[in-house]
Design a protein around this motif. Structure first.
Motif: not given
Length: 439
Positions: A371-375
């Motif tokens: 989720v952090v990476l996708d952000g």
């Protein structure tokens, strides 16, 4: 009867004196003469003279003072030789220059003696700030720092940056010419510009360290990393009364923590070992202890100057959590993720967000890390091999093997060093084997 020293004894004392005093002598000669090449050549002449003179007459009581005087005399002699090469019409003018140089040379102080009109009035600090002047390109700053501050040969610098020796020599000549043509002053900037210039100095020092710690061709070049640590320690000692001291000490602690793992980063076959899989008994406990002490000194300085924790200080705290954890499983990744979040606010960067994704992935699970990476919305990461390797690892841990394979393959295409390429190749092979067995 006087017992003269052996060649080995002379070499050992001379090497020690040069290691301790080279930077001070060269920096002072540059300030006195304004000629960078002359200063370096004069010291080399003095060292060559010492090798023969000390064998014949004995080692002087103060080798550093002897070298300082010999280098000064060599510089004056070089100026005299230049004068004799000039035409008669220009000779008188040149003699004036020589006389001035001699006068300046006579005013050179004893070893360790520095002007006393300011905490930043140190020739070594002047030299480092001049080498890292923003009017020079980053490549020129690094090359000039390695040559003049660290004292590496041109061939050594060329090998470190994978260019021909002739190309590196031209780069250094252009950098020195740029200093003359642009009128770059040989001084530490005033207090109003010190923060922005110190940032540049610290950036160059950290770049030197990372080139040594994880260079583009070889994975580890210990001597380059050692030089960066030594220079950062020097800058810290020279800025003991500066409000910027906490960040300088933060950078020094960060380097010490990272360098403590150097011996464990490769196995006996030269293959890359991830931090979680490293044998922590091979980590340098002395360097870790030094990092803890340096970080404590940084915090003490921060309180003394009533400052806030900067980016190097925060990175050092993160590195401390890794370095002092007894095992990978006991690492406080939740705290590390929090520190990365603070770091991202102080110094926004997609790479910091990438590292936060890794920490979150370990603290709260791979799905949370994704989720952090996708952000992260930054196209520059698409060409960064660790971005794809991180996504691949998180996907693998989520059980999405096919997607993980695609990103491992992309990381392999972008990886800059042979050990990293071999590591990714092994990961791909292992994942394919596991997928085949499961099918």
């Amino acid at each position: 009867m006087t017992v003269l020293p052996t060649a080995t004894e002379v070499s050992d004392v001379l090497a020690s004196a040069v290691a301790d005093e080279r930077l001070r002598i060269v920096a002072t000669l540059i300030r006195r003469t304004g000629d960078w090449e002359l200063a370096e050549d004069a010291l080399q002449d003095a060292v060559a003279h010492a090798l023969t003179a000390w064998r014949r007459r004995g080692i002087p009581d103060n080798p550093a003072a002897w070298l300082t005087t010999a280098a000064r005399n060599a510089a004056v002699d070089a100026l005299r030789r230049r004068a004799t090469e000039r035409t008669a019409a220009g000779k008188a003018a040149v003699e004036v220059i020589v006389d001035l140089a001699e006068e300046r040379a006579r005013s050179l102080g004893a070893p360790g003696e520095e002007p006393a009109d300011g905490v930043f009035d140190d020739d070594r600090l002047r030299l480092i700030f001049t080498c890292c002047h923003p009017a020079l390109s980053l490549e020129a700053r690094v090359a000039l720092t390695l040559r003049t501050v660290v004292g590496l040969d041109v061939s050594e610098i060329a090998r470190a940056f994978l260019v021909a020796e002739s190309a590196m020599q031209k780069r250094l000549v252009r950098a020195r010419a740029r200093i003359r043509e642009a009128g770059i002053p040989y001084r530490v900037p005033g207090p109003e510009r010190l923060p922005e210039r110190t940032d540049g100095v610290l950036s160059v020092l950290y770049l030197l360290f990372t080139e040594g710690y994880s260079g583009s061709a070889e994975l580890i070049r210990v001597s380059l990393a050692d030089d960066a640590i030594r220079l950062t320690r020097l800058v810290a000692s020279l800025m003991s009364d500066s409000p910027l001291l906490p960040e300088v000490l933060g950078l020094l602690a960060l380097m010490q923590f990272q360098h403590s793992r150097a011996a464990a980063r490769l196995d006996a076959h030269g293959e890359l070992v991830l931090m979680d899989d490293q044998d922590r008994r091979r980590w340098d406990a002395t360097l870790i202890g030094a990092g803890v002490a340096t970080l404590a000194a940084s915090e003490s300085a921060r309180r003394r100057f009533d400052g806030v924790a900067g980016p190097y200080r925060l990175q050092a705290e993160i590195a401390k959590h890794h370095a002092t954890a007894p095992s990978a499983e006991s690492t406080d990744f939740e705290r590390i993720a929090e520190l990365y979040a603070r770091l991202a606010r102080v110094s926004p960067s997609p790479v910091i967000e990438l590292n936060r994704a890794v920490a979150v992935g370990f603290a709260r699970g791979p799905e949370a890390g994704l989720v952090v990476l996708d952000g992260i919305d930054d196209a520059r990461l698409s060409g960064y091999h660790l971005f794809h390797a991180t996504r691949a690892d998180l996907l693998r841990r989520c059980g999405q093997e096919a997607e993980a394979l695609a990103h491992y393959t992309r990381a392999l295409e972008l990886a800059p060093s042979d050990p990293e390429r071999r590591f990714l190749t092994r990961r791909i092979a292992a994942l394919r084997a596991a997928t085949s067995e499961a099918g």
